[in-house]
Design a protein around this motif. Structure first.
Motif, PDB file in Angstrom:
ATOM      1  N   ALA A   1      37.587 -65.335  64.968  1.00 50.24           N
ATOM      2  CA  ALA A   1      38.550 -65.139  63.885  1.00 50.24           C
ATOM      3  C   ALA A   1      38.615 -66.390  63.020  1.00 50.24           C
ATOM      4  O   ALA A   1      38.561 -67.517  63.520  1.00 50.24           O
ATOM      5  CB  ALA A   1      39.927 -64.817  64.453  1.00 50.24           C
ATOM      6  N   SER A   2      38.782 -66.196  61.726  1.00 50.67           N
ATOM      7  CA  SER A   2      38.786 -67.322  60.798  1.00 50.67           C
ATOM      8  C   SER A   2      40.099 -68.098  60.880  1.00 50.67           C
ATOM      9  O   SER A   2      41.008 -67.760  61.644  1.00 50.67           O
ATOM     10  CB  SER A   2      38.580 -66.817  59.366  1.00 50.67           C
ATOM     11  N   HIS A   3      40.185 -69.124  60.053  1.00 49.68           N
ATOM     12  CA  HIS A   3      41.397 -69.942  59.985  1.00 49.68           C
ATOM     13  C   HIS A   3      42.637 -69.083  59.781  1.00 49.68           C
ATOM     14  O   HIS A   3      43.695 -69.357  60.351  1.00 49.68           O
ATOM     15  CB  HIS A   3      41.260 -70.943  58.841  1.00 49.68           C
ATOM     16  N   TYR A   4      42.497 -68.024  58.981  1.00 54.08           N
ATOM     17  CA  TYR A   4      43.634 -67.138  58.686  1.00 54.08           C
ATOM     18  C   TYR A   4      43.596 -65.844  59.490  1.00 54.08           C
ATOM     19  O   TYR A   4      44.311 -64.895  59.168  1.00 54.08           O
ATOM     20  CB  TYR A   4      43.662 -66.818  57.187  1.00 54.08           C
ATOM     21  N   TRP A   5      42.719 -65.783  60.502  1.00 52.97           N
ATOM     22  CA  TRP A   5      42.571 -64.614  61.377  1.00 52.97           C
ATOM     23  C   TRP A   5      41.918 -63.435  60.674  1.00 52.97           C
ATOM     24  O   TRP A   5      42.163 -62.283  61.022  1.00 52.97           O
ATOM     25  CB  TRP A   5      43.899 -64.199  61.999  1.00 52.97           C
ATOM     26  N   VAL A   6      41.071 -63.699  59.705  1.00 51.70           N
ATOM     27  CA  VAL A   6      40.153 -62.671  59.209  1.00 51.70           C
ATOM     28  C   VAL A   6      39.032 -62.543  60.228  1.00 51.70           C
ATOM     29  O   VAL A   6      38.487 -63.549  60.689  1.00 51.70           O
ATOM     30  CB  VAL A   6      39.583 -63.047  57.832  1.00 51.70           C
ATOM     31  N   MET A   7      38.667 -61.328  60.571  1.00 53.15           N
ATOM     32  CA  MET A   7      37.732 -61.104  61.666  1.00 53.15           C
ATOM     33  C   MET A   7      36.290 -60.993  61.170  1.00 53.15           C
ATOM     34  O   MET A   7      36.029 -60.470  60.085  1.00 53.15           O
ATOM     35  CB  MET A   7      38.106 -59.819  62.416  1.00 53.15           C
ATOM     36  N   ASP A   8      35.366 -61.533  61.973  1.00 53.61           N
ATOM     37  CA  ASP A   8      33.924 -61.253  61.842  1.00 53.61           C
ATOM     38  C   ASP A   8      33.318 -61.757  60.541  1.00 53.61           C
ATOM     39  O   ASP A   8      32.435 -61.113  59.967  1.00 53.61           O
ATOM     40  CB  ASP A   8      33.660 -59.741  61.979  1.00 53.61           C
ATOM     41  N   MET A   9      33.727 -62.928  60.083  1.00 51.51           N
ATOM     42  CA  MET A   9      33.150 -63.484  58.866  1.00 51.51           C
ATOM     43  C   MET A   9      31.787 -64.118  59.108  1.00 51.51           C
ATOM     44  O   MET A   9      31.115 -64.536  58.161  1.00 51.51           O
ATOM     45  CB  MET A   9      34.106 -64.495  58.229  1.00 51.51           C
ATOM     46  N   ALA A  10      31.375 -64.193  60.359  1.00 54.76           N
ATOM     47  CA  ALA A  10      30.025 -64.627  60.705  1.00 54.76           C
ATOM     48  C   ALA A  10      29.559 -63.826  61.914  1.00 54.76           C
ATOM     49  O   ALA A  10      30.323 -63.621  62.863  1.00 54.76           O
ATOM     50  CB  ALA A  10      29.992 -66.121  61.034  1.00 54.76           C
ATOM     51  N   GLY A  11      28.313 -63.327  61.849  1.00 61.62           N
ATOM     52  CA  GLY A  11      27.706 -62.728  63.024  1.00 61.62           C
ATOM     53  C   GLY A  11      27.744 -61.232  63.123  1.00 61.62           C
ATOM     54  O   GLY A  11      27.169 -60.664  64.048  1.00 61.62           O
ATOM     55  N   SER A  12      28.384 -60.533  62.199  1.00 62.12           N
ATOM     56  CA  SER A  12      28.422 -59.076  62.226  1.00 62.12           C
ATOM     57  C   SER A  12      27.423 -58.541  61.199  1.00 62.12           C
ATOM     58  O   SER A  12      26.247 -58.369  61.506  1.00 62.12           O
ATOM     59  CB  SER A  12      29.839 -58.570  61.943  1.00 62.12           C
TER      60      SER A  12
ATOM     61  N   ILE B   1      25.135 -61.400  42.713  1.00 64.53           N
ATOM     62  CA  ILE B   1      25.684 -61.368  44.057  1.00 64.53           C
ATOM     63  C   ILE B   1      24.886 -62.291  44.970  1.00 64.53           C
ATOM     64  O   ILE B   1      23.793 -62.751  44.632  1.00 64.53           O
ATOM     65  CB  ILE B   1      25.710 -59.939  44.646  1.00 64.53           C
ATOM     66  N   GLY B   2      25.442 -62.572  46.132  1.00 62.64           N
ATOM     67  CA  GLY B   2      24.784 -63.376  47.152  1.00 62.64           C
ATOM     68  C   GLY B   2      25.285 -62.967  48.520  1.00 62.64           C
ATOM     69  O   GLY B   2      26.129 -62.067  48.648  1.00 62.64           O
ATOM     70  N   PHE B   3      24.789 -63.639  49.538  1.00 63.18           N
ATOM     71  CA  PHE B   3      25.100 -63.306  50.926  1.00 63.18           C
ATOM     72  C   PHE B   3      25.606 -64.544  51.651  1.00 63.18           C
ATOM     73  O   PHE B   3      25.042 -65.631  51.526  1.00 63.18           O
ATOM     74  CB  PHE B   3      23.841 -62.798  51.640  1.00 63.18           C
ATOM     75  N   ARG B   4      26.663 -64.350  52.431  1.00 60.40           N
ATOM     76  CA  ARG B   4      27.214 -65.437  53.240  1.00 60.40           C
ATOM     77  C   ARG B   4      27.549 -64.909  54.643  1.00 60.40           C
ATOM     78  O   ARG B   4      27.726 -63.709  54.853  1.00 60.40           O
ATOM     79  CB  ARG B   4      28.488 -66.001  52.583  1.00 60.40           C
ATOM     80  N   GLY B   5      27.647 -65.807  55.595  1.00 66.99           N
ATOM     81  CA  GLY B   5      28.166 -65.484  56.916  1.00 66.99           C
ATOM     82  C   GLY B   5      27.152 -65.059  57.954  1.00 66.99           C
ATOM     83  O   GLY B   5      27.453 -65.051  59.142  1.00 66.99           O
ATOM     84  N   GLY B   6      25.950 -64.671  57.562  1.00 70.07           N
ATOM     85  CA  GLY B   6      24.961 -64.213  58.525  1.00 70.07           C
ATOM     86  C   GLY B   6      25.081 -62.735  58.822  1.00 70.07           C
ATOM     87  O   GLY B   6      26.122 -62.125  58.623  1.00 70.07           O
ATOM     88  N   GLY B   7      23.986 -62.151  59.305  1.00 74.98           N
ATOM     89  CA  GLY B   7      23.969 -60.731  59.621  1.00 74.98           C
ATOM     90  C   GLY B   7      23.186 -60.466  60.887  1.00 74.98           C
ATOM     91  O   GLY B   7      22.121 -61.046  61.110  1.00 74.98           O
ATOM     92  N   PHE B   8      23.708 -59.568  61.709  1.00 78.56           N
ATOM     93  CA  PHE B   8      23.060 -59.235  62.977  1.00 78.56           C
ATOM     94  C   PHE B   8      22.138 -58.031  62.771  1.00 78.56           C
ATOM     95  O   PHE B   8      22.584 -56.959  62.378  1.00 78.56           O
ATOM     96  CB  PHE B   8      24.120 -58.915  64.038  1.00 78.56           C
ATOM     97  N   TYR B   9      20.850 -58.217  63.049  1.00 82.00           N
ATOM     98  CA  TYR B   9      19.864 -57.151  62.886  1.00 82.00           C
ATOM     99  C   TYR B   9      19.625 -56.425  64.214  1.00 82.00           C
ATOM    100  O   TYR B   9      19.732 -55.211  64.292  1.00 82.00           O
ATOM    101  CB  TYR B   9      18.553 -57.728  62.364  1.00 82.00           C
TER     102      TYR B   9
END
Length: 469
Positions: A364-375, A420-428
């Motif tokens: 969870a992020s600093h503000y408890w947003v979920m899955d900003m990296a790795g999903s 547009i662009g991409f941030r946070g990573g993506g799981f393949y």
């Protein structure tokens, strides 16, 4: 992290990560003097603490049994919490000026389940184009997280991050001289080797064109805004599809992609509608135009690169290679994609155990947003292209073009445009090698921060926001 596949294979039971927002079918009262809806709503693990709070974004449609919808705006006042069936969260409503929908949020210290009956006053003129015969009324909701007012910092204190497109403040020779402070929503930034902000970009310019300026109108993330707590889910996309008429629906059918089922998608047609067996699963194969149509339909908008950074990192001083959960390590992370692409807590925890002390386990992020990296990769409005820098943060109005596309001129659209662009990573998949920037990407890494990738893919997603008036 290469051992995750074998670890998951040993797990007998697991806990799903969604907070299970539920909305009953509304009763619609359309009287000569007023129109309002009564319905029940519940969601788990709501909160209001000293840092921020969560909320539910509510919006409404009249649906035709023949296919198609009319968006119904809400009134500016008169909304009520009729009954409370849980610990009293002291809920209040927040209505934006355009009336596209409204937020329901805890207004005082709270943590727990919300279960209430609501009376929502509707904008009667919205019904003028609706024939009451053959139409029915529906309420929709999306869990959101409030990102409060405050400046923040771009970049990474370790120079290694510049190999991945991280922002930095340059000196007169164009070399990194520090981090970049964002202190004002109206702040203008010169992008240049001797300007306010710069970054490296490779041969293909996937990080961006290294040009500017970034105008005052580009949403910086300093002023408060709401961000989706989770990425769009299959259940939400099914609701979206089932509201559309045939001509609007045809371009938005993601389940027809060749590898859709083999790579985790479960949306399928059934008896003239769409269903899914995994309503809380992140929506895979979401193309850019699909995502923008969903954002417009729901009254939200795409987020900018800067808003992504603020929501992930907060207002504090960044540490080297920090992830959204506030550390530079992945070792505690327990919320991971199952091979079927559901996000699970492999230690069996549920989200009621999320706290400041455990957010590194939940990702969870600093503000408890979920899955900003790795999903799935988070698509953002980039500062690395003229179309992105021209973005001003206009919200969707709930209505789509006849061909099922978002009709907001301010937004990048289609295969031919950049922005547009991409941030946070993506799981393949678990048979794909992990890298420094993928699938768990540090906050500042921008290896594809300016790459216009509008196509559908099992690792591409989006997440949407709404500014606070």
């Amino acid at each position: 992290m290469k051992h995750c596949a074998s670890l998951l294979a040993l797990v007998v039971s697991f806990t799903m990560g969604a907070s299970d927002l539920k909305i009953s079918t509304p009763m619609l009262y359309n009287e000569p003097s007023q129109a309002y809806a009564l319905f029940n709503l519940s969601w788990d693990n709501a909160w209001h603490n000293t840092k921020n709070h969560d909320a539910v974004w509510l919006f409404f449609k009249s649906l035709s049994q023949e296919g198609g919808y009319a968006h119904i705006n809400v009134a500016q006042e008169g909304h009520q919490v009729v009954s409370v069936f849980s610990n009293d969260p002291n809920l209040v409503f927040e209505v934006p000026k355009d009336g596209t929908g409204l937020f329901l949020k805890p207004s005082t210290a709270f943590r727990g389940r919300v279960e209430v009956t609501l009376k929502i006053n509707l904008d009667r003129p919205s019904f003028r184009e609706v024939d009451p015969r053959g139409w029915y009324f529906q309420a929709y909701g999306i869990e959101m997280v409030h990102i409060p007012n405050g400046g923040f910092t771009l970049g990474d204190p370790d120079a290694t991050a510049q190999e991945f497109g991280s922002f930095y403040a340059p000196n007169r020779r164009g070399r990194a001289a520090g981090l970049v402070k964002i202190n004002s929503e109206d702040q203008e930034l010169t992008v240049a080797a001797d300007g306010d902000l710069f970054y490296t970009s490779g041969e293909h310019k996937y990080e961006g064109d290294q040009l500017g300026p970034i105008p005052a109108s580009y949403p910086k993330g300093v002023s408060p805004y709401y961000m989706m707590k989770y990425e769009p889910t299959e259940g939400q996309y099914v609701d979206f599809l089932n509201s559309l008429g045939p001509d609007q629906k045809a371009p938005r059918l993601i389940h027809t992609e060749r590898a859709y089922r083999s790579q985790g998608g479960t949306i399928t047609p059934k008896n003239g509608k769409f269903v899914t067996s995994s309503a809380s699963k992140p929506c895979l194969f979401l193309g850019w135009d699909d995502a923008m149509a969903f954002a417009d339909w729901s009254g939200l908008r795409p987020m900018t690169e800067f808003e992504f950074t603020k929501a992930a990192r907060g207002t504090g001083t960044p540490q080297a290679h920090d992830f959204p959960w506030g550390t530079n390590s992945k070792e505690k992370l327990q919320r991971l994609p199952h091979p079927n692409r559901n996000l699970i807590m492999i230690n069996g925890w549920d989200e009621s155990q999320l706290s400041e002390d455990t957010k590194a386990y939940f990702g969870a992020s600093h503000y408890w947003v979920m899955d900003m990296a790795g999903s799935v990769w988070e698509r953002v409005i980039t500062i690395g292209h003229p179309k992105g820098r021209a973005f001003t943060g206009v919200h969707g109005d709930g209505n789509l073009a006849p061909d099922g596309a978002a009709n907001v001129e301010d937004w990048p659209q289609g295969d031919s445009e950049g922005g547009i662009g991409f941030r946070g990573g993506g799981f393949y998949s678990y048979d794909r090698e992990y890298h420094e920037f993928n699938p768990f990407s540090p906050v500042a890494y921008r290896r594809y921060g300016g790459w216009h990738g509008p196509m559908r893919n099992n690792a591409y997603g989006s997440r949407f926001v709404r500014s606070v008036d």
